[in-house]
Design an enzyme around this catalytic site. Structure first.
Site, PDB file in Angstrom:
ATOM      1  N   TYR A  51       0.818  -1.217   0.000  1.00  0.00           N
ATOM      2  CA  TYR A  51       0.000   0.000   0.000  1.00  0.00           C
ATOM      3  C   TYR A  51       0.855   1.271   0.000  1.00  0.00           C
ATOM      4  CZ  TYR A  51      -4.430  -2.495   0.697  1.00  0.00           C
ATOM      5  OH  TYR A  51      -5.559  -3.280   0.542  1.00  0.00           O
ATOM      6  N   ASN A 114     -13.139  -3.799   4.514  1.00  0.00           N
ATOM      7  CA  ASN A 114     -14.088  -3.852   3.395  1.00  0.00           C
ATOM      8  C   ASN A 114     -13.967  -5.143   2.572  1.00  0.00           C
ATOM      9  OD1 ASN A 114     -11.700  -3.237   2.166  1.00  0.00           O
ATOM     10  ND2 ASN A 114     -12.392  -1.372   1.173  1.00  0.00           N
ATOM     11  N   HIS A 117      -9.837  -6.400  -1.799  1.00  0.00           N
ATOM     12  CA  HIS A 117      -9.118  -5.374  -2.552  1.00  0.00           C
ATOM     13  C   HIS A 117      -9.184  -5.761  -4.024  1.00  0.00           C
ATOM     14  CE1 HIS A 117      -5.911  -2.700  -3.956  1.00  0.00           C
ATOM     15  NE2 HIS A 117      -5.494  -3.747  -4.652  1.00  0.00           N
TER      16      HIS A 117
END
Ligand code: CMP
Length: 134
Positions: A51, A114, A117
């Site tokens: 990231y 969430n 990815h």
């Protein structure tokens, strides 16, 4: 024949809830073909490297801690128009804003946790596939 490829990661919030199979089922029903897949437990260093584009963002430290907190499942998916079609299937980053029927709408817990990815461009898909699969 060459097919477009993209990278999906099943994130630790989803693996902890035994949702790997569910997500694979959603992907296969949408006609993605899994061409590579691994179980990984990222170190903080590896998560930070993956990231790196978010360096300096306020959510990075939490994201790195979360992504290195448990098992993740990166996989390479093949389909015509793979990058865009996967982004559509996955839905908006924030599950609260994701369209009904998307994976994040269905199982995402919050903007950080969430569940999945998905690469956001062909260029990043190539880089992200190389990160996990050389
Ligand atoms: P992903 O698609 O993996 O890309 C970057 C990730 O950072 C994103 O999903 C979320 O998990 C996380 N993220 C993005 N924005 C925020 C935010 N505002 N707060 C917390 N996490 C975020």
């Amino acid at each position: 024949m060459y097919m477009d490829r993209t990278l999906l990661i099943v994130k630790p919030d989803a693996t902890a809830r035994n949702l790997i199979g569910h997500i694979i089922n959603r992907l296969e029903k949408a006609r993605f073909r899994i061409v590579e897949m691994r179980l990984v437990h990222l170190t903080e260093k590896e998560a930070r490297k993956f990231y790196a584009v978010h360096e300096g963002k306020p959510f990075l430290e939490g994201l790195v801690a979360f992504m290195s907190s448990g098992t993740a499942v990166p996989m390479v998916l093949e389909k015509d128009n793979a990058v865009a079609d996967l982004r559509t299937l996955v839905g908006a980053t924030d599950p609260a804003k994701a369209d009904c029927g998307t994976i994040r709408f269905e199982i995402g817990q919050n903007i950080e946790r969430n569940s999945v990815h998905a690469s956001d461009s062909d260029e990043n898909a190539k880089k992200e596939i190389a990160f996990f699969f050389g």
